[in-house]
Write an enzyme that holds these catalytic residues in place. Structure first.
Site, PDB file in Angstrom:
ATOM      1  N   SER A 139     -35.306 -57.946  76.476  1.00 26.36           N
ATOM      2  CA  SER A 139     -36.649 -58.203  77.002  1.00 26.36           C
ATOM      3  C   SER A 139     -37.638 -57.390  76.170  1.00 26.36           C
ATOM      4  CB  SER A 139     -36.699 -57.729  78.458  1.00 26.36           C
ATOM      5  OG  SER A 139     -38.030 -57.634  78.914  1.00 26.36           O
ATOM      6  N   TYR A 152     -34.737 -51.072  85.214  1.00 26.57           N
ATOM      7  CA  TYR A 152     -34.693 -52.353  84.495  1.00 26.57           C
ATOM      8  C   TYR A 152     -35.071 -52.154  83.028  1.00 26.57           C
ATOM      9  CZ  TYR A 152     -35.680 -57.068  82.929  1.00 26.57           C
ATOM     10  OH  TYR A 152     -35.678 -58.235  82.194  1.00 26.57           O
TER      11      TYR A 152
HETATM   12  N1  LIG Z   1     -38.108 -64.294  83.304  1.00 25.19           N
HETATM   13  C1  LIG Z   1     -38.629 -63.265  82.684  1.00 25.19           C
HETATM   14  O1  LIG Z   1     -39.838 -62.954  82.819  1.00 25.19           O
HETATM   15  C2  LIG Z   1     -37.759 -62.478  81.715  1.00 25.19           C
HETATM   16  C3  LIG Z   1     -38.397 -61.708  80.724  1.00 25.19           C
HETATM   17  C4  LIG Z   1     -37.610 -60.969  79.837  1.00 25.19           C
HETATM   18  C5  LIG Z   1     -36.226 -60.996  79.940  1.00 25.19           C
HETATM   19  N2  LIG Z   1     -35.642 -61.740  80.905  1.00 25.19           N
HETATM   20  C6  LIG Z   1     -34.165 -61.710  80.988  1.00 25.19           C
HETATM   21  O2  LIG Z   1     -33.674 -63.024  80.859  1.00 25.19           O
HETATM   22  C7  LIG Z   1     -32.403 -63.119  81.506  1.00 25.19           C
HETATM   23  C8  LIG Z   1     -32.388 -64.366  82.362  1.00 25.19           C
HETATM   24  O3  LIG Z   1     -33.337 -64.224  83.392  1.00 25.19           O
HETATM   25  P1  LIG Z   1     -34.143 -65.453  84.013  1.00 25.19           P
HETATM   26  O4  LIG Z   1     -35.570 -65.201  83.802  1.00 25.19           O
HETATM   27  O5  LIG Z   1     -33.560 -66.740  83.565  1.00 25.19           O
HETATM   28  O6  LIG Z   1     -33.852 -65.182  85.575  1.00 25.19           O
HETATM   29  P2  LIG Z   1     -33.190 -66.086  86.723  1.00 25.19           P
HETATM   30  O7  LIG Z   1     -33.805 -67.435  86.747  1.00 25.19           O
HETATM   31  O8  LIG Z   1     -33.267 -65.228  87.941  1.00 25.19           O
HETATM   32  O9  LIG Z   1     -31.660 -66.232  86.256  1.00 25.19           O
HETATM   33  C9  LIG Z   1     -30.741 -65.168  86.350  1.00 25.19           C
HETATM   34  C10 LIG Z   1     -29.320 -65.714  86.163  1.00 25.19           C
HETATM   35  O10 LIG Z   1     -28.402 -64.612  86.278  1.00 25.19           O
HETATM   36  C11 LIG Z   1     -27.357 -64.994  87.180  1.00 25.19           C
HETATM   37  N3  LIG Z   1     -26.808 -63.844  87.883  1.00 25.19           N
HETATM   38  C12 LIG Z   1     -27.494 -62.976  88.693  1.00 25.19           C
HETATM   39  N4  LIG Z   1     -26.641 -62.092  89.225  1.00 25.19           N
HETATM   40  C13 LIG Z   1     -25.396 -62.403  88.754  1.00 25.19           C
HETATM   41  C14 LIG Z   1     -24.103 -61.854  88.935  1.00 25.19           C
HETATM   42  N5  LIG Z   1     -23.906 -60.797  89.745  1.00 25.19           N
HETATM   43  N6  LIG Z   1     -23.051 -62.415  88.293  1.00 25.19           N
HETATM   44  C15 LIG Z   1     -23.246 -63.492  87.499  1.00 25.19           C
HETATM   45  N7  LIG Z   1     -24.435 -64.057  87.264  1.00 25.19           N
HETATM   46  C16 LIG Z   1     -25.499 -63.516  87.888  1.00 25.19           C
HETATM   47  C17 LIG Z   1     -28.031 -65.957  88.164  1.00 25.19           C
HETATM   48  O11 LIG Z   1     -27.083 -66.834  88.739  1.00 25.19           O
HETATM   49  P3  LIG Z   1     -26.420 -66.660  90.195  1.00 25.19           P
HETATM   50  O12 LIG Z   1     -27.477 -66.150  91.127  1.00 25.19           O
HETATM   51  O13 LIG Z   1     -25.954 -68.049  90.488  1.00 25.19           O
HETATM   52  O14 LIG Z   1     -25.285 -65.724  90.016  1.00 25.19           O
HETATM   53  C18 LIG Z   1     -28.939 -66.748  87.203  1.00 25.19           C
HETATM   54  O15 LIG Z   1     -28.214 -67.789  86.599  1.00 25.19           O
HETATM   55  C19 LIG Z   1     -32.207 -61.815  82.265  1.00 25.19           C
HETATM   56  O16 LIG Z   1     -31.341 -60.956  81.549  1.00 25.19           O
HETATM   57  C20 LIG Z   1     -33.601 -61.216  82.316  1.00 25.19           C
HETATM   58  O17 LIG Z   1     -33.589 -59.811  82.385  1.00 25.19           O
HETATM   59  C21 LIG Z   1     -36.368 -62.483  81.792  1.00 25.19           C
END
Ligand SMILES: NC(=O)c1ccc[n+]([C@@H]2O[C@H](COP(=O)([O-])OP(=O)(O)OC[C@H]3O[C@@H](n4cnc5c(N)ncnc54)[C@H](OP(=O)(O)O)[C@@H]3O)[C@@H](O)[C@H]2O)c1
Length: 262
Positions: A139, A152
């Site tokens: 991130s 985080y």
């Molecule tokens: N969105 C943003 O603003 C942003 C910015 C920078 C970086 N990121 C990073 O991008 C990545 C993806 O995030 P996103 O934005 O796509 O968020 P999201 O829509 O909340 O997706 C998170 C994913 O992680 C899975 N997950 C959560 N807990 C888990 C566990 N215990 N075991 C296995 N899978 C798990 C969830 O699936 P289940 O709940 O089905 O397990 C879901 O598929 C993350 O690493 C986040 O830190 C996001």
């Protein structure tokens, strides 16, 4: 022979969109997350639309034995992981002293431990074949400390540092390790992390925030080019660069203001 990509956190957001991009480019897929129903629905959609083979392996990756079971299942099913995408992760917006410990522990287990352990499990077979690609999702949080999301931001700094080091260790051995650094992105992340209260989130209108599909396409292309650190978006790139020049005290003050709750 077609390549297989294992994507964690493929049930929503950036991971789900990465699965779509990989399928579009004819990669077979191994989809991992806890929500088996969502993964099965995505599997059906992608195999029908793109004719690729999709395997669903539902696991809670905070669990050490689940990570080992995932690796064993992949071996038992005779699958070869050509691309490993460590994407699953979450955050939590709160003052550190008031934070729920279980949430923080789970975050470290998922963002840090699962990324490290899965890389440790899947990298040696890649080295034996002298071929493989790893995409770790960090991130823009990685570039500075993050008051109100201290743990985080620290987990994402770890992912960046760890991934760059492994990229250097393996660069002459047929392996590329890329770190994707998105800024705020439209997904379930902001809501699940309670970030709605942060000044940063309130200062942005939703249509100005990049979609998960845009970030996934950018990440896929960076991986194909073997870029070591890929920051999405011009303003994020400028911000990441400026954190290297800014005095640390000034940086802390600036981020504290940006992250303060409204
Ligand atoms: N969105 C943003 O603003 C942003 C910015 C920078 C970086 N990121 C990073 O991008 C990545 C993806 O995030 P996103 O934005 O796509 O968020 P999201 O829509 O909340 O997706 C998170 C994913 O992680 C899975 N997950 C959560 N807990 C888990 C566990 N215990 N075991 C296995 N899978 C798990 C969830 O699936 P289940 O709940 O089905 O397990 C879901 O598929 C993350 O690493 C986040 O830190 C996001």
């Amino acid at each position: 022979m077609s390549s297989t990509a294992l994507i964690t956190g493929a049930s929503s957001g950036i991971g789900l969109e990465l699965a779509k991009v990989f399928a579009h480019h004819q990669h077979n897929l191994i989809l991992v997350a806890r929500s088996e129903d969502k993964l099965q629905a995505l599997s059906q959609e992608l195999s029908q639309t793109h004719g690729v083979k999709v395997t669903v392996l539902s696991h809670d990756l905070t669990n050490k034995s689940a990570r080992q079971t995932l690796f064993d299942q992949v071996q038992q099913q005779g699958l070869t992981v050509d691309v490993l995408v460590n994407n699953a992760g979450y955050g939590d917006y709160n003052e550190f002293a008031n934070s729920d410990w279980d949430k923080l522990e789970g975050m470290i287990l998922l963002n840090v431990l699962a990324t490290t352990h899965l890389t440790r499990l899947f990298l040696p077979p890649m080295l034996n074949r002298k071929a493989g690609k790893i995409l770790n999702v960090s991130s823009t949080a990685a570039f500075q400390p993050g008051p109100m999301m201290a743990v985080y931001f620290a987990t994402k700094a770890y992912v960046l540092s760890f991934s760059e080091a492994i990229a250097a260790e393996t660069e002459d051995q047929g392996i590329t390790v890329s770190t994707l650094c998105p800024g705020p992105t439209q997904s379930e992340f902001i809501g699940k992390s309670n970030m709605d209260h942060a000044g940063l989130a309130n200062s942005m209108t939703i249509d100005k925030i990049p979609t998960a599909a845009e970030v996934a396409k950018f990440g896929y292309e960076a991986l194909q080019k073997g870029e070591v650190v890929a920051v999405h978006g011009l303003s994020n790139k400028l911000m990441a660069f400026s954190t290297r020049l800014a005095p640390r005290g000034l940086l802390r003050k600036g981020v504290k203001q940006l992250m303060a709750s409204n």
